[in-house]
Motif scaffolding. Structure first.
Motif, PDB file in Angstrom:
ATOM      1  N   ARG A 133       0.858  -1.191   0.000  1.00 21.04           N
ATOM      2  CA  ARG A 133       0.000   0.000   0.000  1.00 21.04           C
ATOM      3  C   ARG A 133       0.891   1.237   0.000  1.00 21.04           C
ATOM      4  O   ARG A 133       1.883   1.282   0.709  1.00 21.04           O
ATOM      5  CB  ARG A 133      -0.893   0.003   1.258  1.00 21.04           C
ATOM      6  N   ARG A 134       0.540   2.194  -0.820  1.00 26.04           N
ATOM      7  CA  ARG A 134       1.320   3.431  -0.874  1.00 26.04           C
ATOM      8  C   ARG A 134       0.388   4.625  -0.847  1.00 26.04           C
ATOM      9  O   ARG A 134      -0.782   4.528  -1.208  1.00 26.04           O
ATOM     10  CB  ARG A 134       2.131   3.527  -2.183  1.00 26.04           C
TER      11      ARG A 134
ATOM     12  N   ARG B 216       0.150  10.074  -5.183  1.00 21.34           N
ATOM     13  CA  ARG B 216      -0.138  11.497  -5.466  1.00 21.34           C
ATOM     14  C   ARG B 216      -0.308  11.774  -6.955  1.00 21.34           C
ATOM     15  O   ARG B 216      -1.070  12.640  -7.330  1.00 21.34           O
ATOM     16  CB  ARG B 216       0.998  12.384  -4.944  1.00 21.34           C
TER      17      ARG B 216
ATOM     18  N   LYS C  69       5.299  16.517  -4.533  1.00 26.80           N
ATOM     19  CA  LYS C  69       3.913  16.501  -5.023  1.00 26.80           C
ATOM     20  C   LYS C  69       3.082  15.953  -3.871  1.00 26.80           C
ATOM     21  O   LYS C  69       3.362  14.867  -3.366  1.00 26.80           O
ATOM     22  CB  LYS C  69       3.875  15.592  -6.254  1.00 26.80           C
ATOM     23  N   LEU C  70       2.087  16.701  -3.426  1.00 22.05           N
ATOM     24  CA  LEU C  70       1.403  16.319  -2.190  1.00 22.05           C
ATOM     25  C   LEU C  70      -0.083  16.024  -2.371  1.00 22.05           C
ATOM     26  O   LEU C  70      -0.802  15.859  -1.386  1.00 22.05           O
ATOM     27  CB  LEU C  70       1.615  17.414  -1.129  1.00 22.05           C
TER      28      LEU C  70
ATOM     29  N   TRP D 132      -8.055   1.878   2.345  1.00 22.14           N
ATOM     30  CA  TRP D 132      -6.749   2.021   1.678  1.00 22.14           C
ATOM     31  C   TRP D 132      -6.193   0.649   1.289  1.00 22.14           C
ATOM     32  O   TRP D 132      -5.675   0.446   0.187  1.00 22.14           O
ATOM     33  CB  TRP D 132      -5.800   2.725   2.655  1.00 22.14           C
TER      34      TRP D 132
ATOM     35  N   TRP E  35      -3.930  10.439   0.679  1.00 20.21           N
ATOM     36  CA  TRP E  35      -4.602  11.209   1.747  1.00 20.21           C
ATOM     37  C   TRP E  35      -4.082  12.636   1.680  1.00 20.21           C
ATOM     38  O   TRP E  35      -2.871  12.861   1.765  1.00 20.21           O
ATOM     39  CB  TRP E  35      -4.292  10.571   3.103  1.00 20.21           C
TER      40      TRP E  35
ATOM     41  N   SER F  22      -4.171  16.105   3.596  1.00 21.32           N
ATOM     42  CA  SER F  22      -4.590  16.794   4.824  1.00 21.32           C
ATOM     43  C   SER F  22      -4.152  18.250   4.827  1.00 21.32           C
ATOM     44  O   SER F  22      -4.323  18.946   5.828  1.00 21.32           O
ATOM     45  CB  SER F  22      -4.060  16.062   6.056  1.00 21.32           C
TER      46      SER F  22
ATOM     47  N   PRO G 114       7.923   4.384   0.766  1.00 18.55           N
ATOM     48  CA  PRO G 114       7.182   5.654   0.818  1.00 18.55           C
ATOM     49  C   PRO G 114       7.877   6.723  -0.032  1.00 18.55           C
ATOM     50  O   PRO G 114       9.103   6.852   0.010  1.00 18.55           O
ATOM     51  CB  PRO G 114       7.224   6.020   2.306  1.00 18.55           C
TER      52      PRO G 114
ATOM     53  N   LEU H 155       7.998   9.774   0.392  1.00 15.07           N
ATOM     54  CA  LEU H 155       8.727  10.753   1.220  1.00 15.07           C
ATOM     55  C   LEU H 155      10.087  10.205   1.654  1.00 15.07           C
ATOM     56  O   LEU H 155      10.991  10.975   1.984  1.00 15.07           O
ATOM     57  CB  LEU H 155       7.902  11.166   2.441  1.00 15.07           C
TER      58      LEU H 155
HETATM   59  C1  LIG Z   1      -3.320  11.283   8.497  1.00 16.85           C
HETATM   60  C2  LIG Z   1      -2.489  11.332   7.242  1.00 16.85           C
HETATM   61  C3  LIG Z   1      -2.383  12.532   6.533  1.00 16.85           C
HETATM   62  C4  LIG Z   1      -1.607  12.601   5.374  1.00 16.85           C
HETATM   63  C5  LIG Z   1      -0.914  11.446   4.942  1.00 16.85           C
HETATM   64  C6  LIG Z   1      -1.035  10.232   5.658  1.00 16.85           C
HETATM   65  C7  LIG Z   1      -1.812  10.176   6.793  1.00 16.85           C
HETATM   66  C8  LIG Z   1      -1.925   8.864   7.541  1.00 16.85           C
HETATM   67  N1  LIG Z   1      -0.133  11.519   3.807  1.00 16.85           N
HETATM   68  C9  LIG Z   1       0.598  10.336   3.345  1.00 16.85           C
HETATM   69  C10 LIG Z   1       1.900  10.129   4.091  1.00 16.85           C
HETATM   70  O1  LIG Z   1       2.856  11.058   3.655  1.00 16.85           O
HETATM   71  C11 LIG Z   1       2.388   8.710   3.812  1.00 16.85           C
HETATM   72  O2  LIG Z   1       1.452   7.804   4.350  1.00 16.85           O
HETATM   73  C12 LIG Z   1       3.755   8.414   4.407  1.00 16.85           C
HETATM   74  O3  LIG Z   1       4.707   9.232   3.805  1.00 16.85           O
HETATM   75  C13 LIG Z   1       4.157   6.936   4.260  1.00 16.85           C
HETATM   76  O4  LIG Z   1       4.085   6.574   2.904  1.00 16.85           O
HETATM   77  P1  LIG Z   1       3.164   5.391   2.389  1.00 16.85           P
HETATM   78  O5  LIG Z   1       1.760   5.694   2.790  1.00 16.85           O
HETATM   79  O6  LIG Z   1       3.650   4.128   3.048  1.00 16.85           O
HETATM   80  O7  LIG Z   1       3.341   5.355   0.892  1.00 16.85           O
HETATM   81  C14 LIG Z   1      -0.121  12.665   3.047  1.00 16.85           C
HETATM   82  N2  LIG Z   1       0.585  12.712   1.862  1.00 16.85           N
HETATM   83  C15 LIG Z   1       0.566  13.837   1.101  1.00 16.85           C
HETATM   84  O8  LIG Z   1       1.202  13.865   0.040  1.00 16.85           O
HETATM   85  N3  LIG Z   1      -0.163  14.938   1.465  1.00 16.85           N
HETATM   86  C16 LIG Z   1      -0.861  14.961   2.619  1.00 16.85           C
HETATM   87  O9  LIG Z   1      -1.502  15.975   2.911  1.00 16.85           O
HETATM   88  C17 LIG Z   1      -0.844  13.805   3.455  1.00 16.85           C
HETATM   89  N4  LIG Z   1      -1.534  13.759   4.630  1.00 16.85           N
END
Ligand SMILES: Cc1cc2c(cc1C)N(C[C@H](O)[C@H](O)[C@H](O)COP(=O)(O)O)c1[nH]c(=O)[nH]c(=O)c1N2
Length: 229
Positions: free
Chosen positions: A30-31, A34, A107-108, A153, A165, A167, A202, A204
């Motif tokens: 799971r990833r 974006r 990229k978020l 997810w 996700w 946020s 991940p 990041l």
């Molecule tokens: C509550 C919450 C909120 C966010 C996230 C996750 C969670 C759990 N993540 C994703 C997050 O960056 C990511 O889960 C971690 O970097 C780990 O990577 P993988 O999910 O394993 O690919 C996330 N990523 C992003 O690009 N923009 C965002 O605003 C957010 N916000």
């Protein structure tokens, strides 16, 4: 007691090795997605299977406080994308100077690229304002909703569907754009679409924002700070 026939305890069937492997594969592969979303619409049945998995998450007092707002409309997603841009501008100011360039390069979100966005909400008063398991720890309803997001997810991953996700959004903006009532909490805004490629780690971590911490450093024995030999 009003158990129905068939409701008695039954033996738990064990998972085959292949089934165990599949569960762990969904977890490890799971990833957060974006940018890799395909345009292809997700069939209604697939969406419903994934939402059904979310709906089978654990919840405090079996409260099931969630709702799912399915957002496909391009004009609405464009407004959310604008709200995201404004939020990123605010967040950027809070990022330490030395990490700003890296932050800006990330990229978020995939709000416009993903064909479907899902806003997951929590009705904090469902089945009454207080309830079993929530009188001492008030946020258990919100955490239950996060459990639903995780189920969604993982099920999506197994369906070849990526989820991201987002946020970096103000709750009040989402509320206004999606018409979500004041009394309903907003837990997650998700970008959802089929994917064909994903990072193995991940993103990041790949982009050197953060690393996965060693699990051993996170485990204590009996008391905070105590480690096993
Ligand atoms: C509550 C919450 C909120 C966010 C996230 C996750 C969670 C759990 N993540 C994703 C997050 O960056 C990511 O889960 C971690 O970097 C780990 O990577 P993988 O999910 O394993 O690919 C996330 N990523 C992003 O690009 N923009 C965002 O605003 C957010 N916000």
């Amino acid at each position: 007691m009003s158990e129905e026939k068939g409701d008695e305890l039954a033996p738990t069937a064990s998972f085959s090795q292949a089934e165990r492997d599949a569960v762990y594969r969904a977890i490890y592969e799971r990833r957060d997605v974006r940018d890799e979303f395909l345009e292809e619409e997700i069939p209604r049945e697939t969406i419903l299977r994934v939402l059904q998995a979310a709906h089978h998450a654990p919840s405090v007092g079996f409260m099931q406080p969630w709702n799912f707002v399915l957002v496909r409309d391009g004009a609405i997603r464009a407004r959310i994308r604008e709200a995201f841009e404004a939020a990123v501008a605010r967040e950027t100011r809070e990022i330490p100077e030395e990490r700003q360039a890296l932050y800006r390069s990330l990229k978020l979100q995939g709000i416009m690229k993903a064909p479907l966005n899902i806003c997951v909400t929590c009705d904090r008063a469902r089945h009454g304002a207080t309830g079993l398991g929530r009188t001492q720890q008030k946020d258990m309803d919100l955490l239950s909703t996060a459990c639903a997001v995780q189920n969604l997810w993982l099920a999506a991953r197994a369906e070849g569907v990526g989820v991201g996700w987002v946020s970096i959004l103000r709750e009040e903006d989402l509320r206004a754009i999606l018409g979500i009532p004041e009394e309903i909490a907003i837990v997650a805004y998700l970008c959802v679409g089929f994917i064909e490629r994903a990072y193995r780690r991940p993103e990041l971590e790949v982009k050197r924002w953060a690393k996965r911490l060693p699990l051993a450093e996170l485990i204590f024995e009996n008391h905070w700070g105590e480690r096993s030999e």
